[in-house]
Design a protein around this motif. Structure first.
Motif, PDB file in Angstrom:
ATOM      1  N   ILE A 205      11.598  -4.374  -0.328  1.00  0.00           N
ATOM      2  CA  ILE A 205      12.033  -3.068   0.169  1.00  0.00           C
ATOM      3  C   ILE A 205      11.377  -1.979  -0.681  1.00  0.00           C
ATOM      4  O   ILE A 205      11.164  -2.166  -1.877  1.00  0.00           O
ATOM      5  CB  ILE A 205      13.579  -2.966   0.142  1.00  0.00           C
ATOM      6  CG1 ILE A 205      14.074  -1.817   0.995  1.00  0.00           C
ATOM      7  CG2 ILE A 205      14.106  -2.883  -1.284  1.00  0.00           C
ATOM      8  CD1 ILE A 205      15.571  -1.915   1.309  1.00  0.00           C
ATOM      9  N   ALA A 206      11.021  -0.874  -0.031  1.00  0.00           N
ATOM     10  CA  ALA A 206      10.387   0.233  -0.746  1.00  0.00           C
ATOM     11  C   ALA A 206      11.389   0.896  -1.685  1.00  0.00           C
ATOM     12  O   ALA A 206      12.588   0.946  -1.403  1.00  0.00           O
ATOM     13  CB  ALA A 206       9.849   1.263   0.248  1.00  0.00           C
ATOM     14  N   ARG A 207      10.886   1.369  -2.812  1.00  0.00           N
ATOM     15  CA  ARG A 207      11.731   2.104  -3.744  1.00  0.00           C
ATOM     16  C   ARG A 207      11.879   3.542  -3.254  1.00  0.00           C
ATOM     17  O   ARG A 207      11.060   4.036  -2.506  1.00  0.00           O
ATOM     18  CB  ARG A 207      11.103   2.087  -5.135  1.00  0.00           C
ATOM     19  CG  ARG A 207      11.068   0.682  -5.706  1.00  0.00           C
ATOM     20  CD  ARG A 207      10.638   0.634  -7.123  1.00  0.00           C
ATOM     21  NE  ARG A 207      11.671   1.304  -7.917  1.00  0.00           N
ATOM     22  CZ  ARG A 207      11.475   1.801  -9.130  1.00  0.00           C
ATOM     23  NH1 ARG A 207      10.288   1.707  -9.687  1.00  0.00           N
ATOM     24  NH2 ARG A 207      12.442   2.396  -9.779  1.00  0.00           N
ATOM     25  N   GLY A 208      12.943   4.203  -3.684  1.00  0.00           N
ATOM     26  CA  GLY A 208      13.151   5.590  -3.331  1.00  0.00           C
ATOM     27  C   GLY A 208      14.029   5.747  -2.101  1.00  0.00           C
ATOM     28  O   GLY A 208      14.544   4.771  -1.553  1.00  0.00           O
ATOM     29  N   ALA A 209      14.174   6.969  -1.666  1.00  0.00           N
ATOM     30  CA  ALA A 209      15.104   7.312  -0.592  1.00  0.00           C
ATOM     31  C   ALA A 209      14.570   7.031   0.807  1.00  0.00           C
ATOM     32  O   ALA A 209      15.329   6.932   1.762  1.00  0.00           O
ATOM     33  CB  ALA A 209      15.506   8.789  -0.692  1.00  0.00           C
ATOM     34  N   LYS A 210      13.269   6.898   0.955  1.00  0.00           N
ATOM     35  CA  LYS A 210      12.647   6.699   2.273  1.00  0.00           C
ATOM     36  C   LYS A 210      12.890   5.268   2.767  1.00  0.00           C
ATOM     37  O   LYS A 210      12.747   4.322   2.015  1.00  0.00           O
ATOM     38  CB  LYS A 210      11.159   7.001   2.179  1.00  0.00           C
ATOM     39  CG  LYS A 210      10.425   6.912   3.483  1.00  0.00           C
ATOM     40  CD  LYS A 210       8.950   7.223   3.271  1.00  0.00           C
ATOM     41  CE  LYS A 210       8.159   6.610   4.410  1.00  0.00           C
ATOM     42  NZ  LYS A 210       6.787   6.383   4.075  1.00  0.00           N
ATOM     43  N   GLY A 211      13.237   5.131   4.045  1.00  0.00           N
ATOM     44  CA  GLY A 211      13.463   3.810   4.637  1.00  0.00           C
ATOM     45  C   GLY A 211      12.357   3.432   5.607  1.00  0.00           C
ATOM     46  O   GLY A 211      11.480   4.226   5.912  1.00  0.00           O
ATOM     47  N   LEU A 212      12.411   2.199   6.048  1.00  0.00           N
ATOM     48  CA  LEU A 212      11.431   1.702   7.018  1.00  0.00           C
ATOM     49  C   LEU A 212      11.668   2.364   8.347  1.00  0.00           C
ATOM     50  O   LEU A 212      10.851   2.719   9.086  1.00  0.00           O
ATOM     51  CB  LEU A 212      11.545   0.178   7.146  1.00  0.00           C
ATOM     52  CG  LEU A 212      10.539  -0.515   8.040  1.00  0.00           C
ATOM     53  CD1 LEU A 212       9.123  -0.351   7.513  1.00  0.00           C
ATOM     54  CD2 LEU A 212      10.856  -2.007   8.147  1.00  0.00           C
TER      55      LEU A 212
ATOM     56  N   LEU B  32       0.805  -1.227   0.000  1.00  0.00           N
ATOM     57  CA  LEU B  32       0.000   0.000   0.000  1.00  0.00           C
ATOM     58  C   LEU B  32       0.835   1.273   0.000  1.00  0.00           C
ATOM     59  O   LEU B  32       0.347   2.324  -0.403  1.00  0.00           O
ATOM     60  CB  LEU B  32      -0.919   0.042   1.229  1.00  0.00           C
ATOM     61  CG  LEU B  32      -2.068  -0.941   1.282  1.00  0.00           C
ATOM     62  CD1 LEU B  32      -2.904  -0.700   2.531  1.00  0.00           C
ATOM     63  CD2 LEU B  32      -2.939  -0.852   0.042  1.00  0.00           C
ATOM     64  N   GLU B  33       2.067   1.179   0.455  1.00  0.00           N
ATOM     65  CA  GLU B  33       2.873   2.385   0.647  1.00  0.00           C
ATOM     66  C   GLU B  33       3.570   2.882  -0.605  1.00  0.00           C
ATOM     67  O   GLU B  33       4.326   3.830  -0.548  1.00  0.00           O
ATOM     68  CB  GLU B  33       3.876   2.166   1.780  1.00  0.00           C
ATOM     69  CG  GLU B  33       3.170   2.031   3.112  1.00  0.00           C
ATOM     70  CD  GLU B  33       4.089   2.126   4.295  1.00  0.00           C
ATOM     71  OE1 GLU B  33       5.295   2.408   4.119  1.00  0.00           O
ATOM     72  OE2 GLU B  33       3.598   1.928   5.409  1.00  0.00           O
ATOM     73  N   GLY B  34       3.347   2.222  -1.727  1.00  0.00           N
ATOM     74  CA  GLY B  34       3.939   2.697  -2.976  1.00  0.00           C
ATOM     75  C   GLY B  34       4.822   1.644  -3.621  1.00  0.00           C
ATOM     76  O   GLY B  34       4.812   0.480  -3.234  1.00  0.00           O
ATOM     77  N   PRO B  35       5.600   2.083  -4.594  1.00  0.00           N
ATOM     78  CA  PRO B  35       6.436   1.137  -5.333  1.00  0.00           C
ATOM     79  C   PRO B  35       7.454   0.453  -4.421  1.00  0.00           C
ATOM     80  O   PRO B  35       8.029   1.085  -3.534  1.00  0.00           O
ATOM     81  CB  PRO B  35       7.148   2.014  -6.359  1.00  0.00           C
ATOM     82  CG  PRO B  35       6.423   3.309  -6.386  1.00  0.00           C
ATOM     83  CD  PRO B  35       5.730   3.446  -5.075  1.00  0.00           C
ATOM     84  N   HIS B  36       7.631  -0.836  -4.649  1.00  0.00           N
ATOM     85  CA  HIS B  36       8.613  -1.592  -3.885  1.00  0.00           C
ATOM     86  C   HIS B  36       9.211  -2.685  -4.760  1.00  0.00           C
ATOM     87  O   HIS B  36       8.661  -3.029  -5.795  1.00  0.00           O
ATOM     88  CB  HIS B  36       8.007  -2.177  -2.603  1.00  0.00           C
ATOM     89  CG  HIS B  36       6.894  -3.146  -2.843  1.00  0.00           C
ATOM     90  ND1 HIS B  36       5.620  -2.746  -3.189  1.00  0.00           N
ATOM     91  CD2 HIS B  36       6.858  -4.495  -2.807  1.00  0.00           C
ATOM     92  CE1 HIS B  36       4.853  -3.801  -3.338  1.00  0.00           C
ATOM     93  NE2 HIS B  36       5.574  -4.888  -3.130  1.00  0.00           N
ATOM     94  N   VAL B  37      10.343  -3.189  -4.340  1.00  0.00           N
ATOM     95  CA  VAL B  37      11.031  -4.257  -5.050  1.00  0.00           C
ATOM     96  C   VAL B  37      10.929  -5.506  -4.199  1.00  0.00           C
ATOM     97  O   VAL B  37      11.249  -5.467  -3.003  1.00  0.00           O
ATOM     98  CB  VAL B  37      12.517  -3.896  -5.281  1.00  0.00           C
ATOM     99  CG1 VAL B  37      13.262  -5.040  -5.955  1.00  0.00           C
ATOM    100  CG2 VAL B  37      12.645  -2.615  -6.078  1.00  0.00           C
ATOM    101  N   SER B  38      10.466  -6.599  -4.795  1.00  0.00           N
ATOM    102  CA  SER B  38      10.372  -7.885  -4.093  1.00  0.00           C
ATOM    103  C   SER B  38      11.132  -8.931  -4.888  1.00  0.00           C
ATOM    104  O   SER B  38      11.026  -8.976  -6.114  1.00  0.00           O
ATOM    105  CB  SER B  38       8.913  -8.329  -3.960  1.00  0.00           C
ATOM    106  OG  SER B  38       8.207  -7.457  -3.118  1.00  0.00           O
TER     107      SER B  38
END
Length: 172
Positions: free
Chosen positions: A165-172, A88-94
């Motif tokens: 992991i989410a894409r972009g600069a923002k981390g968990l 739900l939080e946006g683009p991510h890589v799995s």
């Protein structure tokens, strides 16, 4: 955000940052089993330089209400620092890793190597009777490769489960 009253099922990839201490994984799994929630994939590993934090990635499915309950209950566990629904939080890589053992000789052996090349699987062990391929990618890609290996001589499969992991600069 979807309506909580929605009864349709969806898959959810949930990342959970926890204290890396004895019993935490058992508590997370206990939350799922105690309420009858299914886990489709589960991975866990330390993620900080000091080894004090671990990241648990859980793939599950359910109605929006069930997934919201899972996230809320995970968030209430004492050693949990953060819960994120990556779907739900946006683009991510799995990705998933699989080791696939295939036995065969002659044309079957050649076919296994040809398919492995097409799927970018790497040979990590070879004998005169078998190969072990290493492959990373989406679950669908791994499923497709494994299905093609069945008639060629599939012997055994070992999979890691999903890491995400989410894409972009923002981390968990």
């Amino acid at each position: 955000m979807p309506d909580a009253s929605d009864n349709s099922f969806r898959a959810a990839t949930i990342a959970v940052l926890v204290e890396n201490e004895s019993g935490v994984l058992a508590r997370v799994i206990g939350l799922f089993s105690g309420r009858g929630y299914n886990i489709d994939s589960l991975t866990v590993a330390p993620v900080d330089a000091d080894g004090k934090l671990s990241r648990i990635t859980v793939v599950t499915s359910g109605t929006e209400m069930v997934i919201e309950q899972i996230k809320a209950q995970l968030d209430r566990l004492v050693p949990v620092h953060k819960v994120a629904d990556l779907t739900l939080e946006g683009p991510h890589v799995s990705r998933e890793l699989a080791l696939i053992k295939v036995a065969g000789s002659g044309s079957g052996r050649q076919e296994a190597l040809r398919l492995a090349d097409a799927f970018r699987a790497r040979v990590v062990d070879a004998t005169t009777e078998s190969f072990v391929f290493e492959m990373t990618g989406s679950g669908e890609k791994l499923d497709a490769f494994i299905a093609l290996m069945r008639p060629v001589g599939l012997v055994e499969v070992s999979r890691t489960g999903v890491v995400s992991i989410a894409r972009g600069a923002k981390g968990l």
